[in-house]
Design a protein around this motif. Structure first.
Motif, PDB file in Angstrom:
ATOM      1  N   MET A   1       0.835  -1.202   0.000  1.00 34.03           N
ATOM      2  CA  MET A   1       0.000   0.000   0.000  1.00 34.03           C
ATOM      3  C   MET A   1       0.875   1.260   0.000  1.00 34.03           C
ATOM      4  O   MET A   1       0.890   2.037  -0.937  1.00 34.03           O
ATOM      5  N   LEU A   2       1.665   1.400   1.084  1.00 33.50           N
ATOM      6  CA  LEU A   2       2.544   2.561   1.187  1.00 33.50           C
ATOM      7  C   LEU A   2       3.608   2.502   0.097  1.00 33.50           C
ATOM      8  O   LEU A   2       4.008   3.530  -0.465  1.00 33.50           O
ATOM      9  N   ARG A   3       4.026   1.265  -0.224  1.00 35.30           N
ATOM     10  CA  ARG A   3       5.081   1.113  -1.224  1.00 35.30           C
ATOM     11  C   ARG A   3       4.569   1.556  -2.584  1.00 35.30           C
ATOM     12  O   ARG A   3       5.279   2.174  -3.371  1.00 35.30           O
ATOM     13  N   LYS A   5       2.089   3.700  -2.921  1.00 35.59           N
ATOM     14  CA  LYS A   5       1.871   5.140  -2.784  1.00 35.59           C
ATOM     15  C   LYS A   5       3.175   5.895  -3.041  1.00 35.59           C
ATOM     16  O   LYS A   5       3.184   6.947  -3.677  1.00 35.59           O
ATOM     17  N   LEU A   6       4.275   5.318  -2.547  1.00 37.44           N
ATOM     18  CA  LEU A   6       5.573   5.963  -2.755  1.00 37.44           C
ATOM     19  C   LEU A   6       5.872   6.071  -4.252  1.00 37.44           C
ATOM     20  O   LEU A   6       6.334   7.118  -4.732  1.00 37.44           O
ATOM     21  N   LEU A   9       3.742   8.840  -5.613  1.00 38.13           N
ATOM     22  CA  LEU A   9       4.243  10.156  -5.205  1.00 38.13           C
ATOM     23  C   LEU A   9       5.510  10.520  -5.971  1.00 38.13           C
ATOM     24  O   LEU A   9       5.720  11.676  -6.332  1.00 38.13           O
ATOM     25  N   ASN A  10       6.329   9.506  -6.232  1.00 36.58           N
ATOM     26  CA  ASN A  10       7.548   9.770  -6.991  1.00 36.58           C
ATOM     27  C   ASN A  10       7.244  10.209  -8.420  1.00 36.58           C
ATOM     28  O   ASN A  10       7.972  11.003  -9.003  1.00 36.58           O
ATOM     29  N   ARG A  13       6.322  13.732  -8.235  1.00 36.27           N
ATOM     30  CA  ARG A  13       7.363  14.533  -7.630  1.00 36.27           C
ATOM     31  C   ARG A  13       8.041  15.489  -8.598  1.00 36.27           C
ATOM     32  O   ARG A  13       8.208  16.658  -8.319  1.00 36.27           O
ATOM     33  N   GLU A 302      18.624   8.546  -1.779  1.00 37.63           N
ATOM     34  CA  GLU A 302      17.383   7.941  -1.316  1.00 37.63           C
ATOM     35  C   GLU A 302      17.405   6.426  -1.532  1.00 37.63           C
ATOM     36  O   GLU A 302      16.926   5.668  -0.689  1.00 37.63           O
ATOM     37  N   THR A 305      19.422   4.965   1.082  1.00 39.48           N
ATOM     38  CA  THR A 305      18.679   4.933   2.339  1.00 39.48           C
ATOM     39  C   THR A 305      17.712   3.747   2.385  1.00 39.48           C
ATOM     40  O   THR A 305      17.653   3.020   3.372  1.00 39.48           O
ATOM     41  N   ILE A 306      16.983   3.573   1.289  1.00 35.88           N
ATOM     42  CA  ILE A 306      16.020   2.461   1.246  1.00 35.88           C
ATOM     43  C   ILE A 306      16.739   1.124   1.441  1.00 35.88           C
ATOM     44  O   ILE A 306      16.286   0.264   2.188  1.00 35.88           O
ATOM     45  N   ARG A 307      17.896   1.008   0.784  1.00 37.54           N
ATOM     46  CA  ARG A 307      18.663  -0.236   0.930  1.00 37.54           C
ATOM     47  C   ARG A 307      19.150  -0.375   2.372  1.00 37.54           C
ATOM     48  O   ARG A 307      19.126  -1.459   2.936  1.00 37.54           O
ATOM     49  N   GLY A 311      15.532  -2.334   2.494  1.00 37.66           N
ATOM     50  CA  GLY A 311      14.972  -2.624   1.175  1.00 37.66           C
ATOM     51  C   GLY A 311      15.920  -3.521   0.385  1.00 37.66           C
ATOM     52  O   GLY A 311      17.114  -3.277   0.336  1.00 37.66           O
ATOM     53  N   GLU A 315      13.251  -4.686  -4.159  1.00 35.83           N
ATOM     54  CA  GLU A 315      12.383  -3.595  -3.726  1.00 35.83           C
ATOM     55  C   GLU A 315      12.662  -2.336  -4.540  1.00 35.83           C
ATOM     56  O   GLU A 315      11.750  -1.666  -5.020  1.00 35.83           O
ATOM     57  N   LEU A 319      10.265  -0.556  -7.223  1.00 37.63           N
ATOM     58  CA  LEU A 319       9.835   0.835  -7.069  1.00 37.63           C
ATOM     59  C   LEU A 319       9.907   1.571  -8.405  1.00 37.63           C
ATOM     60  O   LEU A 319       8.940   2.196  -8.837  1.00 37.63           O
TER      61      LEU A 319
END
Ligand SMILES: Nc1ncnc2c1ncn2[C@@H]1O[C@H](COP(=O)(O)OP(=O)(O)OP(=O)(O)O)[C@@H](O)[C@H]1O
Ligand SMILES: [Mg+2]
Lengths: 408, 243
Positions: A1-3, A5-6, A9-10, A13, A302, A305-307, A311, A315, A319
């Motif tokens: 869901m959030l994934r 949404k990300l 949003l990207n 962006r 970013e 960071t995810i990694r 992530g 992942e 994305l």
């Protein structure tokens, strides 16, 4: 869901970049749909033109005609009895609109001073008028059964003999028994089939008159017109079965078997379409890959960071591919919508096309938007977007985490 | 079981044709609940050490064990999962995802673990409350101050209930007042949750809060000092008031 949404949003962006990507996808989808739709309309125009001016959907001949008939056409005529029987059989089928006989032979047409070789077609004027709806009268009047000695002269022939409506001509031909005979005919009109070659050496007259000239009661062929071209194969199969059952020594040819020129044109244009597809694919692919690689570079930290927070490579790949999928979906849907609007607009504008090669009539541009064409190219747009994202996504997923994190 | 164990760990970086030794045969064990400050001059190997413990980099020699697992035996995917479940990270420049709200940023590591949306949301809200940001959960990073952003990052590191939180100069981008608040927060979280903290820093005021101080020089641990003051275990033993 959030994934998910990300990913969404990207996409939102960097509006400018997403917009460019969307434009690239739409460009691809629209150009392919418009071109495909235009070709489809052209194919259909040619197909229906040739069917409704010359070929009909199915032609029925005496067995052996197609192999030996060109040497001895008089040996391969369908005789009157079979003609009647077959006409009845064919007319019974619900897919059949009409069936009409034709007697073809070559002759010499003379106006007293000049003679030209002609392809003569003896026809049933009433039925032929329905079948040959694409044959256009360019001068004079149509042929009727009462015009026993009336003839419709091919447009080009009409001009090259410098004829006027009502001109008296003499038609000479070798009869079915091998002798030589002549009949007087009156040029009551000029016709165009849409194919210049044909129009230059073609004439039509009443079947009965033609049969008298040829000393025969037979015909060369029976032409069948269906209520829809798509039934052709089905009726072909049906008829050959029926003929076999009835012991009739006949053979069948479909419009497709006879329309060599149509197939040549279709092949040529399909080839052109394929090349265009490759070009469009390359342009769109490069466009999207380019913007995606930029997005990946920009978001290096970013990605690190995810990694770092857990992530996986998958992942990160997922994305970026999701982002491309979202863009592809929006771009394709918009592309399909704009294509439909453009196609309708262009068709409604009735822009005349230049006369196609070998043709003697010209048509307005029409662009078909068949469902098949729309969803295939829509899907194509979506696929290009997703495929284009694979390289940038892999690049993103393979980043060295510590390096990515240091990237400012 | 030790939270982190390093055995003879060396890390070289090829620079030109003479490799730089960033870490040289380091042995180290970190226990649960420790609040460890990593000191050392610039270039002494602090970040290198954190990266190795964080399963983001591989040693050239030796072995790193996290949660009892030898990292060299793990695939990239397994290391990702290990980071996801056992390690939290706090970065110098916060590294929040700019398009996500504070709540979503904290929720994200749970989503990576495929934890259901509602549960993830609840836990994220809880973690944000823990760092004092209950009123800011719907803000985007660009609507937060540096200190607030770092609190969000702390909540994000905390929310997965890791064994250890690694922080590479978490206060370097903050003013000294905010830095102190952040350090106080980390100290209290260490006591409340028992999570091990390891952080690299130049700030000396951190020292008073540490339970252990490590000092690196040219890739060697030159000082390893156990302090009695804030160790969780000691505190519980002495019945000192928590928080
Ligand atoms: N990716 C790399 N490539 C080459 N050399 C590196 C790399 N990473 C670190 N080094 C070198 O390894 C040594 C240790 O670096 P490290 O970043 O661990 O130091 P640090 O203690 O974190 O320093 P600082 O306090 O400045 O952050 C330094 O000499 C550095 O130049
Ligand atoms: Mg460093």
């Amino acid at each position: 869901m959030l994934r998910l949404k990300l990913a969404l949003l990207n996409v939102l962006r960097n509006g400018r970049r997403s917009f460019i990507t969307l434009l690239a996808i739409q460009f691809g989808v629209i150009s392919l749909i418009l071109m495909g739709g235009f070709f489809a309309s052209m194919y259909e125009g040619m197909r229906e033109g040739v069917i409704r001016s010359q070929l009909g959907h199915i032609q029925i001949y005496q067995q052996g005609f197609n192999q030996f008939g060109s040497q001895q056409p008089e040996e391969y005529l369908i005789d009157a009895e079979v003609l009647q029987k077959v006409t009845k059989l064919v007319e019974e089928l619900e897919q059949v609109e009409l069936v009409t006989p034709r007697l073809n032979f070559t002759g010499l047409l003379t106006d007293g001073s000049r003679s030209l070789a002609v392809v003569v077609e003896g026809i049933n004027p009433e039925k032929e008028a329905l079948l040959s709806s694409a044959v256009k009268l360019t001068a004079g009047e149509d042929l009727f059964e009462e015009d026993t000695d009336g003839a419709l002269i091919g447009d080009g022939l009409f001009k090259s003999l410098n004829l006027s409506v009502g001109a008296s001509l003499t038609l000479m031909a070798t009869t079915a028994d091998g002798s030589f005979d002549a009949r007087d005919v009156t040029a009551i009109g000029a016709i165009s089939t849409g194919t210049r070659e044909v129009d230059n050496r073609f004439m039509r007259m009443n079947l009965q008159h033609a049969q008298e000239l040829m000393y025969t009661e037979g015909v060369t062929r029976l032409v069948v017109l269906l209520n829809d071209t798509k039934h052709t194969d089905e009726v072909m199969a049906l008829l050959s079965e029926v003929f076999q059952e009835q012991g009739l020594a006949l053979e069948l040819r479909s419009w497709s078997d006879l329309a060599d020129y149509y197939h040549e044109v279709v092949n040529l244009f399909d080839g052109i379409f394929f090349v265009v597809q490759i070009i469009v694919l390359a342009i769109v692919l490069l466009g999207i890959v380019n913007t995606m690689v930029m997005a990946v570079m920009e978001r290096t930290q970013e990605i690190g960071t995810i990694r770092a927070i857990g992530g996986t490579r998958g992942e990160v790949m997922g994305l970026f591919i999701s982002e491309a999928f979202i863009l592809g979906l929006i771009g394709s849907v918009l592309g399909v919508i704009f294509s439909i609007l453009l196609a309708q607009g262009i068709t409604a504008a009735s822009i005349m096309m230049p006369t196609p090669p070998g043709s003697s009539q010209n048509y307005p541009i029409r662009i078909f938007t068949e469902a098949d064409l729309l969803w295939k190219n829509g899907l194509f747009g979506l696929l290009i977007a997703v495929i284009s994202s694979i390289y940038p996504a892999v690049k993103a997923s393979r980043m060295v985490i510590t390096k990515a994190l240091r990237f400012a | 079981m030790a939270v982190v164990k390093l055995k003879g760990v060396s890390r070289y970086f090829p620079v030109g044709n003479k490799p730089i030794t960033a870490l040289d045969k380091v042995d180290l064990t970190l226990e649960r609940g420790e609040f460890v400050v990593l000191r050392g001059a610039s270039g002494s190997g602090k970040s290198t050490l954190l990266n190795l413990i964080g399963a983001m980099d591989d040693p050239n020699e030796g072995e790193v064990f996290i949660h009892g697992k030898a990292l060299s035996s793990l695939s990239d995917k397994q290391k990702s999962q290990l980071r996801s479940h056992y390690i939290g990270f706090i970065f110098q420049s916060f590294n929040l995802i700019p398009v996500l709200t504070a709540l979503e940023n904290v929720q994200y590591p749970l989503s990576l673990q495929r934890i259901a949306n509602n549960e993830a949301k609840d836990r994220a809200a809880q973690a944000l409350a823990q760092v004092g940001l209950a009123d800011f959960i719907h803000r985007r990073p660009n609507q937060l101050s540096g200190g607030q952003m770092q609190r969000v990052a702390i909540a994000r590191a905390l929310v997965t209930k890791p064994d250890i939180i690694l922080a590479d100069e978490p206060t370097a981008n903050l003013d000294s007042e905010t830095s102190k608040q952040i350090m106080d927060l980390l100290g209290s979280l260490n006591r409340e949750t028992g999570v091990t903290f390891l952080f690299a820093t130049h700030h000396d005021f951190v020292l008073s809060r540490a339970s252990r101080i490590l000092e690196l020089k040219d890739g060697h641990i030159v000082k390893d000092e156990q302090l009695q003051n804030l160790n969780l275990v000691d505190q519980i033993a002495s019945g000192e008031k928590v928080g």
